[in-house]
Design a protein around this motif. Structure first.
Motif, PDB file in Angstrom:
ATOM      1  N   ASN A 183      35.047  43.785  46.609  1.00 42.77           N
ATOM      2  CA  ASN A 183      34.808  42.580  45.808  1.00 42.77           C
ATOM      3  C   ASN A 183      34.985  42.917  44.326  1.00 42.77           C
ATOM      4  OD1 ASN A 183      33.662  40.406  44.360  1.00 42.77           O
ATOM      5  ND2 ASN A 183      32.335  39.888  46.076  1.00 42.77           N
ATOM      6  N   PRO A 184      36.023  42.405  43.662  1.00 45.36           N
ATOM      7  CA  PRO A 184      36.244  42.791  42.263  1.00 45.36           C
ATOM      8  C   PRO A 184      35.139  42.339  41.328  1.00 45.36           C
ATOM      9  CG  PRO A 184      37.703  40.992  42.899  1.00 45.36           C
ATOM     10  CD  PRO A 184      37.045  41.469  44.152  1.00 45.36           C
ATOM     11  N   GLN A 185      34.444  41.231  41.678  1.00 39.74           N
ATOM     12  CA  GLN A 185      33.366  40.764  40.814  1.00 39.74           C
ATOM     13  C   GLN A 185      32.239  41.775  40.729  1.00 39.74           C
ATOM     14  OE1 GLN A 185      32.600  37.674  38.939  1.00 39.74           O
ATOM     15  NE2 GLN A 185      34.817  37.893  38.876  1.00 39.74           N
ATOM     16  N   ILE A 213      41.625  46.332  42.308  1.00 41.25           N
ATOM     17  CA  ILE A 213      41.442  45.335  43.363  1.00 41.25           C
ATOM     18  C   ILE A 213      42.132  44.026  43.005  1.00 41.25           C
ATOM     19  CG2 ILE A 213      39.731  43.996  44.658  1.00 41.25           C
ATOM     20  CD1 ILE A 213      37.743  46.307  44.095  1.00 41.25           C
ATOM     21  N   ASN A 214      42.006  43.603  41.751  1.00 40.86           N
ATOM     22  CA  ASN A 214      42.584  42.315  41.322  1.00 40.86           C
ATOM     23  C   ASN A 214      43.195  42.479  39.935  1.00 40.86           C
ATOM     24  OD1 ASN A 214      43.322  39.689  40.929  1.00 40.86           O
ATOM     25  ND2 ASN A 214      41.297  38.812  41.240  1.00 40.86           N
ATOM     26  N   ARG A 216      45.368  40.926  38.244  1.00 44.62           N
ATOM     27  CA  ARG A 216      45.758  39.756  37.453  1.00 44.62           C
ATOM     28  C   ARG A 216      44.578  38.874  37.065  1.00 44.62           C
ATOM     29  NH1 ARG A 216      50.960  38.678  36.918  1.00 44.62           N
ATOM     30  NH2 ARG A 216      50.589  36.444  36.648  1.00 44.62           N
ATOM     31  N   ASP A 217      43.374  39.304  37.319  1.00 52.57           N
ATOM     32  CA  ASP A 217      42.195  38.518  36.945  1.00 52.57           C
ATOM     33  C   ASP A 217      42.013  38.578  35.432  1.00 52.57           C
ATOM     34  OD1 ASP A 217      39.601  37.584  36.366  1.00 52.57           O
ATOM     35  OD2 ASP A 217      38.827  38.238  38.289  1.00 52.57           O
TER      36      ASP A 217
END
Length: 273
Positions: A183-185, A213-214, A216-217
């Motif tokens: 979970n990137p958050q 993990i993400n 482009r966030d």
């Protein structure tokens, strides 16, 4: 150059500042439990196109049902109310949905309890949100639902930061990383909290994991730039913020990134050889 940006960034480090959070989209958590097609799915779809009509529909539906079906109507009602900013009413509807969910459906009870907590957080009622999340966490653990427990741990961290209890928030985020490592958050908020505590090396490691993990966030890119500039790495900060503008042009994140770049001013020219 770096000194010009330090003051506004350091102003974000205060213990009572909320962790970054995407716009509240409480409805997203229902997807795991909504059979297709179903009355709940149709009602939830209407909350997107006409939330006021969805409220009326859900109220009529709720009046004719009991038990698990009544819980579905209450869930839809809460989503519709949240879409119109009626957070206190949404919180009550989600609590009712949780309470009408069969005790055997622990994961579903956890999800609806967490939705109630998110409504409470949106209404600036962090203490109430934390109490709801503690119950939801217990339900998720009883259901052996690790992913759900990880999301709930993230929400608990946000509530604890709002209550100025950063050490407990850090422990909640450690639980989130353990239960939901993809979970990137969990990694983004961990990096934010570590940065505010002056633990820049730890923050750097965690923001790198979030970006893996993400990548482009935009929120991850913003935080990466803040950590970089506070660590004295101006070029890396510029690169992070420019990537946010490129990935999400015209967004609020892009505007924030441009504001940070404006505070830094023009990049230094390369030294002559």
């Amino acid at each position: 150059m770096i000194l010009s940006v330090l003051v506004p960034l350091l102003a974000q480090v205060g213990p009572g500042t909320a962790l970054p959070q995407a716009p509240v989209e409480i409805h997203h958590r229902q997807q795991q439990s909504a059979p297709e097609p179903s009355r709940l799915a149709r009602c939830l779809a209407q909350t997107k196109s006409d939330p006021a009509a969805a409220i009326d529909l859900a109220l009529i539906w709720r009046a004719s049902e009991t038990g698990a079906l009544r819980a579905e109507a209450e869930q839809c009602l809460g989503v519709a109310q949240s879409r119109t900013g009626r957070w206190s009413e949404a919180e009550e509807s989600f609590i009712a949905a949780r309470d009408d969910t069969p005790v055997s459906e622990r994961s579903l009870r956890a999800m609806r309890g967490a939705m109630a907590a998110n409504a409470a957080l949106a209404a600036d009622r962090a203490a109430a949100a934390l109490a709801l999340l503690d119950i939801a966490r217990s339900d998720a653990l009883d259901a052996a639902d690790s992913a759900q427990a990880g999301e709930i741990a993230i929400d608990r961290a946000r509530a604890l930061v709002a209550l100025e209890r950063p050490a407990e928030a850090a422990a909640a985020l450690a639980e989130a990383r353990d239960r939901s490592p993809g979970n990137p958050q969990a990694w983004l908020l961990s990096a934010t909290l570590a940065r505010r505590d002056g633990k820049l090396a730890e923050a750097q490691s965690q923001i790198e994991r979030a970006a893996e993990i993400n990548p482009r966030d935009p929120e991850i890119g913003l935080e990466a730039g803040v950590i970089a500039v506070l660590s004295g790495r101006e070029a890396a900060a510029r690169q992070s913020w420019q990537s946010v503008i490129a990935a999400a042009p015209g967004s609020e994140a892009a505007k924030t990134a441009q504001g940070y770049l404006d505070q830094l001013g023009p990049a230094d020219a390369p030294s002559p050889r």
